[in-house]
Design a protein around this motif. Structure first.
Motif, PDB file in Angstrom:
ATOM      1  N   GLU A  26       0.895  -1.192   0.041  1.00 53.19           N
ATOM      2  CA  GLU A  26       0.039   0.013  -0.057  1.00 53.19           C
ATOM      3  C   GLU A  26       1.033   1.207  -0.094  1.00 53.19           C
ATOM      4  OE1 GLU A  26      -3.827   1.896   2.464  1.00 53.19           O
ATOM      5  OE2 GLU A  26      -3.466  -0.190   2.485  1.00 53.19           O
ATOM      6  N   ARG A  27       1.734   1.347   0.725  1.00 49.78           N
ATOM      7  CA  ARG A  27       2.744   2.420   0.847  1.00 49.78           C
ATOM      8  C   ARG A  27       3.584   2.654  -0.563  1.00 49.78           C
ATOM      9  NH1 ARG A  27       6.107   0.879   4.679  1.00 49.78           N
ATOM     10  NH2 ARG A  27       7.771   0.166   3.449  1.00 49.78           N
ATOM     11  N   ARG A  28       4.008   1.535  -1.214  1.00 45.06           N
ATOM     12  CA  ARG A  28       4.533   1.628  -2.385  1.00 45.06           C
ATOM     13  C   ARG A  28       3.455   2.286  -3.585  1.00 45.06           C
ATOM     14  NH1 ARG A  28       8.739  -3.374  -3.887  1.00 45.06           N
ATOM     15  NH2 ARG A  28       8.035  -2.449  -5.950  1.00 45.06           N
ATOM     16  N   ALA A  29       2.236   1.769  -3.471  1.00 41.16           N
ATOM     17  CA  ALA A  29       1.179   2.039  -4.339  1.00 41.16           C
ATOM     18  C   ALA A  29       1.141   3.537  -4.138  1.00 41.16           C
ATOM     19  CB  ALA A  29       0.075   1.501  -3.879  1.00 41.16           C
ATOM     20  N   GLY A  30       1.083   4.041  -2.921  1.00 38.17           N
ATOM     21  CA  GLY A  30       0.730   5.318  -2.767  1.00 38.17           C
ATOM     22  C   GLY A  30       1.952   6.364  -3.300  1.00 38.17           C
ATOM     23  N   GLN A  31       3.195   5.849  -2.922  1.00 38.42           N
ATOM     24  CA  GLN A  31       4.337   6.590  -3.577  1.00 38.42           C
ATOM     25  C   GLN A  31       4.326   6.726  -5.116  1.00 38.42           C
ATOM     26  OE1 GLN A  31       5.497   8.426  -1.555  1.00 38.42           O
ATOM     27  NE2 GLN A  31       7.657   7.500  -0.876  1.00 38.42           N
ATOM     28  N   ALA A  32       3.933   5.569  -5.691  1.00 37.04           N
ATOM     29  CA  ALA A  32       3.981   5.541  -7.044  1.00 37.04           C
ATOM     30  C   ALA A  32       2.844   6.457  -7.721  1.00 37.04           C
ATOM     31  CB  ALA A  32       3.633   3.919  -7.739  1.00 37.04           C
TER      32      ALA A  32
END
Length: 168
Positions: A43-49
């Motif tokens: 979820e954090r990686r998706a948010g960053q992307a």
């Protein structure tokens, strides 16, 4: 270091509990703990992307649900709630914010005037079409270390778990 030798926080957690409470079986945490940790990381990686697209992960959820619903890209808040993992209060606030950003519009449902539909604006459609490409690319990177066969097995195992747990 070989992947089999890699020690993560979950290994440490299970080891600690095995020492402190050896009568308990902590082995399920080898799976559950990693799923929970992976969920947070993904979820954090998706948010960053998604930062470059100017929307948040929860925005993506609502916009993507509207987009994949097909034309006219309109759903009731109740229909959206079935597809998005947020509370009804959070949904109301999110719909208001997306309306202010002109990514969605609100209109009375012709079938029931008491219900306000949420619909995708042209701007919203453009934003979600770009953002979903970014999201799918990030998802592909996240599972890229697994072979196609491993991915199929993992999908089957996760579906089995979800089907059993959701039914309970």
């Amino acid at each position: 270091m070989a992947k089999e030798e890699y020690q993560d926080i979950i290994d440490n957690l299970v080891s600690d509990w095995n020492k402190e409470r050896p009568e308990l079986d902590a082995s399920a945490m080898q799976i559950v703990g990693r799923i929970l940790k992976l969920g947070k990381i993904l979820e954090r990686r998706a948010g960053q992307a998604l930062k470059e697209s100017g929307i948040y992960y929860t925005d993506l959820d609502v916009l993507a649900t509207l987009r994949r619903s097909g034309q006219p890209y309109e759903l009731t808040p109740k229909q959206l709630m079935k597809s998005v993992l947020i509370t009804s209060g959070a949904m109301t606030a999110l719909l208001e914010r997306l309306t202010k950003l002109e990514l969605i519009y609100r209109a009375s449902d012709p079938k029931d005037g008491r219900v306000k539909l949420a619909g995708l604006t042209q701007k919203g459609k453009k934003v979600i079409d770009t953002a979903i490409e970014i999201r799918f690319q990030e998802a592909s990177k996240s599972v890229g270390m697994l072979t196609a066969t491993q991915q199929k097995i993992f999908v089957a195992l996760l579906k089995t778990m979800l089907a059993e747990i959701e039914d309970a």
